[in-house]
Design a protein around this motif. Structure first.
Motif, PDB file in Angstrom:
ATOM      1  N   LEU A 358      -5.334  61.642  21.224  1.00 42.93           N
ATOM      2  CA  LEU A 358      -5.783  60.485  21.989  1.00 42.93           C
ATOM      3  C   LEU A 358      -7.278  60.312  21.875  1.00 42.93           C
ATOM      4  N   SER A 359      -7.740  59.150  22.242  1.00 42.19           N
ATOM      5  CA  SER A 359      -9.163  58.896  22.079  1.00 42.19           C
ATOM      6  C   SER A 359      -9.893  59.405  23.303  1.00 42.19           C
ATOM      7  N   TYR A 360     -10.976  60.108  23.047  1.00 39.93           N
ATOM      8  CA  TYR A 360     -11.777  60.657  24.138  1.00 39.93           C
ATOM      9  C   TYR A 360     -13.109  59.920  24.223  1.00 39.93           C
ATOM     10  N   GLY A 361     -13.697  59.967  25.404  1.00 36.20           N
ATOM     11  CA  GLY A 361     -14.979  59.301  25.591  1.00 36.20           C
ATOM     12  C   GLY A 361     -14.748  57.808  25.770  1.00 36.20           C
ATOM     13  N   ASP A 362     -15.818  57.101  26.100  1.00 38.10           N
ATOM     14  CA  ASP A 362     -15.671  55.656  26.337  1.00 38.10           C
ATOM     15  C   ASP A 362     -16.072  54.894  25.097  1.00 38.10           C
ATOM     16  N   ARG A 363     -15.141  54.742  24.174  1.00 39.20           N
ATOM     17  CA  ARG A 363     -15.518  54.118  22.908  1.00 39.20           C
ATOM     18  C   ARG A 363     -15.304  52.615  22.906  1.00 39.20           C
TER      19      ARG A 363
END
Ligand code: HAM
Length: 420
Positions: A358-363
């Motif tokens: 999954l995507s982490y951080g606020d991209r």
């Protein structure tokens, strides 16, 4: 300013994506042994130095020049294992494995250490897969060991490899042959160093790569022509089993291995794409090793296959290995509540045995979709704050680009239906 730290000289390391191919090669080389009833042993990476001195032989380069030997804090001489066979035999004796059903069939894999001059395919830490079949004289066992190695290479799609085969005789016929060879070598014009080698290990001289020596030893007596009748019969049987198995080989009467324990059947697999370090595997019988190491008088046969070199061989043939554990799905969550749902969902999907990231951080959506693309996942799913009420997400097939809204509760079933 501190200087950049680097891995030690001559050590092979693998990082993604190559490390994935390394694992695939390693597993492919282990698999045929498991399918033939060999059981796994996990042995120490360092052993008492005496094990290798006695087991591998003091006259070998491996023992005399290439061992990583040091005193431990208790003043004991320890050596990083340069090969696996001596340790397997030591362990077999120590755990009385040879008191049960014979042959004892064992396999192992791990790093080995030789302080050699590094070059392509020759490292100071390298990785081998090995098997040992202990307590069996049957020539069909020799053929089995060779067939297992052959199958490992073949299953990777390799084609440009060859099997070289010979017999080194036994304690009955080799001493007389050795004297005969030494007599022959004593009549040649050799430099002092080669003369010393002829005294210590005359077979090595037959393997000399210098033209001046090659020219002189063309007519040297060969072990294969001086086998006693028992060795000769054993070798003929091994060959007939290889024929039954359809395994091609060439006779290599001058084949010399770097370890002293070999008797009778001895072999090497070489690959045409590797240059000087062409041996991708090798092995043979070692009928006196167990007694040398203090055990009962049992014969044995095995091999060691080089994982690093086999990977180079795979690359040199342009073989594309299937990706390992490709991601089924990549989850993109937009907002903190959606993130919680995504984290929970990812856990459930992994528990179901499906690979997810999954995507982490606020991209933001754009950056996150770029990450989804790069991940190589088959699907992505975007979960926005607004989707949470209905517990749905936007599923996208990353190949076709087709998108649809689907229920998160049925996501696992949907992926399974589409992919498995
Ligand atoms: P070996 O031929 O010395 O045999 O090593 C096995 C394989 O390990 C070689 O064929 C080669 O592919 C790989 N290898 C050896 N040295 C290096 C190196 N410096 N760098 C990269 N790869 C290397 C043995 O070790 C025996 N214990 C095999 C055996 C088992 N014989 C009977 N049972």
């Amino acid at each position: 300013m501190s200087s950049q730290l680097q891995a030690p000289k001559g050590v092979a390391e693998y990082v993604p994506p190559e490390s994935e191919a390394f694992l695939t090669v390693r597993e492919a080389l282990c698999e045929p042994a498991r399918n033939a009833g060999y059981k796994y042993v996990e042995l120490p990476i360092f052993e008492d130095t005496a094990l290798f001195v006695r087991g591998v032989g003091e006259s070998t380069d491996v023992v005399s020049k290439e061992m990583y030997t040091f005193d431990d804090r208790g003043g004991r001489s320890i050596t990083l294992r340069p090969e696996g066979t001596a340790g397997v035999i030591r362990s077999t004796i120590e755990h009385s494995l040879d008191r049960g059903q014979l042959p004892v069939k064992l396999w192992y894999a791990g790093p080995f250490f030789r302080a050699e001059r590094p070059q392509r395919g020759r490292y100071r830490q390298f990785f081998s897969v090995g098997i040992e079949a202990i307590g069996g004289d049957d020539p069909a066992l020799d053929a089995e060991v060779i067939a297992i190695a052959n199958e490992g290479f073949r299953s990777l799609g390799l084609r440009n490899f060859r099997l070289e085969l010979t017999s080194l005789g036994d304690s009955n016929c080799r001493p007389a042959y050795r004297i005969r060879l030494q007599e022959f070598l004593s009549r040649l014009d050799l430099d002092p160093e080669t003369r010393d080698r002829a005294a210590l290990n005359p077979l090595r001289v037959l393997d000399d790569k210098r033209q001046s020596v090659i020219d002189q030893v063309v007519d040297a007596p060969l072990m294969l022509d001086h086998l006693c009748s028992a060795c000769s019969h054993h070798f003929a049987e091994v060959r007939s089993y290889l024929e039954v198995l359809g395994i091609e080989y060439s006779l290599a009467p001058r084949l010399v291995r770097g370890l002293d324990y070999y008797t009778r059947t001895t072999f090497e697999f070489t690959h045409a794409g590797l240059g000087a370090q062409s041996a991708i595997g090798g092995g043979g019988r070692y009928d006196g090793l167990m007694t040398t190491l203090g055990g009962q008088d049992l014969s044995g046969i095995g091999f060691g296959l080089g994982v690093d070199r086999t990977l180079l061989a795979v690359q040199s043939e342009g073989i594309v290995l299937p990706p390992r554990n490709p991601l089924a799905i990549f989850i993109v969550a937009l907002g903190s509540e959606a993130k919680k749902r995504a984290v929970l969902l990812a856990g459930e999907i992994r528990t179901a045995g499906i690979a997810v990231d999954l995507s982490y951080g606020d991209r933001g959506l754009k950056g996150a979709m770029k990450a989804a693309d790069r991940s190589g996942a088959h699907f992505s799913i975007v979960i926005g704050e607004r989707d949470l009420e209905k517990d749905t997400g936007e599923l996208k097939n990353m190949q076709s680009g087709v998108q649809e809204t689907i229920s998160l509760a049925t996501l696992i079933a949907t992926i399974k239906a589409r992919l498995l």
